[in-house]
Design a protein around this motif. Structure first.
Motif, PDB file in Angstrom:
ATOM      1  N   GLU A  68      17.763 -31.248  61.224  1.00  6.98           N
ATOM      2  CA  GLU A  68      19.026 -31.296  60.472  1.00  6.98           C
ATOM      3  C   GLU A  68      19.657 -30.259  59.640  1.00  6.98           C
ATOM      4  O   GLU A  68      18.812 -29.856  58.786  1.00  6.98           O
ATOM      5  N   LYS A  69      20.853 -29.841  59.791  1.00  3.31           N
ATOM      6  CA  LYS A  69      21.405 -28.653  59.016  1.00  3.31           C
ATOM      7  C   LYS A  69      22.602 -29.268  58.718  1.00  3.31           C
ATOM      8  O   LYS A  69      23.807 -28.773  59.094  1.00  3.31           O
ATOM      9  N   PRO A  70      22.983 -30.095  57.590  1.00  2.00           N
ATOM     10  CA  PRO A  70      24.127 -30.872  57.041  1.00  2.00           C
ATOM     11  C   PRO A  70      25.210 -29.778  56.570  1.00  2.00           C
ATOM     12  O   PRO A  70      26.464 -30.151  56.381  1.00  2.00           O
ATOM     13  N   TYR A  71      24.838 -28.806  56.166  1.00  2.00           N
ATOM     14  CA  TYR A  71      25.578 -27.953  55.157  1.00  2.00           C
ATOM     15  C   TYR A  71      25.977 -26.710  56.067  1.00  2.00           C
ATOM     16  O   TYR A  71      25.295 -25.974  56.508  1.00  2.00           O
ATOM     17  N   SER A  72      27.302 -26.557  56.460  1.00  2.00           N
ATOM     18  CA  SER A  72      28.116 -25.558  57.172  1.00  2.00           C
ATOM     19  C   SER A  72      28.776 -24.746  56.443  1.00  2.00           C
ATOM     20  O   SER A  72      29.628 -25.171  55.788  1.00  2.00           O
ATOM     21  N   CYS A  73      28.852 -23.393  56.796  1.00  4.78           N
ATOM     22  CA  CYS A  73      29.669 -22.368  56.272  1.00  4.78           C
ATOM     23  C   CYS A  73      31.075 -22.440  57.033  1.00  4.78           C
ATOM     24  O   CYS A  73      31.099 -22.403  58.412  1.00  4.78           O
ATOM     25  N   GLN A  74      32.143 -22.722  56.520  1.00  9.87           N
ATOM     26  CA  GLN A  74      33.440 -22.802  57.235  1.00  9.87           C
ATOM     27  C   GLN A  74      34.003 -21.463  57.498  1.00  9.87           C
ATOM     28  O   GLN A  74      34.964 -21.443  58.488  1.00  9.87           O
ATOM     29  N   GLN A  75      33.311 -20.571  57.101  1.00 14.68           N
ATOM     30  CA  GLN A  75      34.120 -19.054  57.493  1.00 14.68           C
ATOM     31  C   GLN A  75      33.316 -18.507  58.883  1.00 14.68           C
ATOM     32  O   GLN A  75      33.900 -17.955  59.824  1.00 14.68           O
ATOM     33  N   CYS A  76      32.065 -18.721  58.843  1.00 16.20           N
ATOM     34  CA  CYS A  76      31.274 -18.240  60.021  1.00 16.20           C
ATOM     35  C   CYS A  76      30.367 -19.421  61.028  1.00 16.20           C
ATOM     36  O   CYS A  76      29.858 -19.160  61.830  1.00 16.20           O
ATOM     37  N   GLY A  77      30.452 -20.654  60.495  1.00 18.70           N
ATOM     38  CA  GLY A  77      29.876 -21.829  61.247  1.00 18.70           C
ATOM     39  C   GLY A  77      28.253 -21.629  60.863  1.00 18.70           C
ATOM     40  O   GLY A  77      27.459 -22.718  61.593  1.00 18.70           O
TER      41      GLY A  77
END
Length: 287
Positions: free
Chosen positions: A171-180
């Motif tokens: 699980e990787k719940p923290y995502s960068c909104q600029q590059c995904g």
């Protein structure tokens, strides 16, 4: 003397030997209906009295207020009480923080004042929250109450277990909104975002160089102090960075973990593999 003897001149079969206790007890036993508490055995002549009495038992279903610790036995009264708290808004005078709970504001204000009222009796370390002190004490006792069900991992901190479980689930719940790009830990996302913003919040007081990560500043400071905390157990050579020690140890073990996909040649350092790859692409080698 009668109190010490075996005779009980004022005798109720179910109760006391004292006359002053006999009258009210006989009245109770003479009534047709008795209402008994199933928890403690107390007897009541009226059902309403029994209902009120049962509310004194904590063992019954109860609702505890997290703000003021008041306990309710009726859900409706508990809900009404909580609304009374939420009507109030507690705001910080130093920033825009606000909360419905006064205790939350008290904890927040400590981030401004630096107050740390909870101290460890063993080492003197201080903390702003009692829960943080509780976790710290486990570093002394060795207690690790949070265990992974899939492996033997255990931790003294609950959130460390949460992060560990993600190594099993992916699980990787923290995502960068600029590059995904995604991360399993929020702090890693914060560090990653600095690649986009260029923010470098960690500055060297001696030369002014800035860094995006605190660990990079720590490594840099060793160029000023000449500190070399990482030592080779085989030859005694010391290094300022852990990664440099790892590279050095390979000179003893002969390990070469970096391999060329084209010719199969292996190298002990990644930089040497990069230089080698240029022989296949005809790029000029860096001197």
């Amino acid at each position: 003397m009668q109190a010490h003897g075996e005779n009980k001149p004022y005798l109720c079969e179910q109760t006391s030997s004292r006359k002053r206790h006999l009258v009210p007890q006989m009245i109770i036993h003479s009534r047709k209906k008795h209402y008994s508490c199933t928890i403690c055995g107390s007897i009541f002549s009226q059902k309403g009295n029994l209902i009120q009495h049962k509310k004194t038992h904590v063992e019954e279903a109860s609702y505890s207020c997290e703000v003021c610790s008041y306990v309710f036995h009726e859900k409706e009264k508990f809900a009404s009480h909580m609304k009374a708290h939420r009507k109030k808004t507690y705001s910080c005078a130093q920033c825009e923080y606000s909360s419905s709970y006064e205790q939350s504001l008290v904890k927040h204000i400590r981030t401004h004042t630096g107050e740390k009222p909870y101290s460890c009796e063993q080492c003197g370390s201080s903390f702003s929250q009692k829960s943080t002190l509780t976790e710290h004490i486990r570093t002394h006792t060795g207690e690790k109450p949070y265990s992974c069900e899939q492996c033997e991992y255990s931790s003294s901190h609950k959130y460390d277990l949460v992060k560990h479980i993600r190594t099993h689930t992916g699980e990787k719940p923290y995502s960068c909104q600029q590059c995904g790009y995604s991360f399993s830990v929020q702090s890693n996302l914060v560090k990653h975002l600095r690649l986009h913003t260029g923010e470098k919040p960690y500055s060297c007081e001696q030369c002014g160089n800035s860094f995006s990560r605190k660990a990079h500043l720590v490594q840099h400071m060793r160029t000023h102090t000449n500190e070399k905390p990482y030592s080779c157990e085989q030859c005694g050579s010391s290094f300022s960075q852990k990664s440099a020690l790892k590279r050095h140890i390979r000179t003893h073990t002969g390990e070469k973990p970096y391999s060329c996909e084209k010719c199969g040649k292996s190298f002990s350092q990644k930089a040497h593999l990069v230089q080698h790859m240029r022989t296949h692409t005809n790029e000029p080698r860096l001197k």
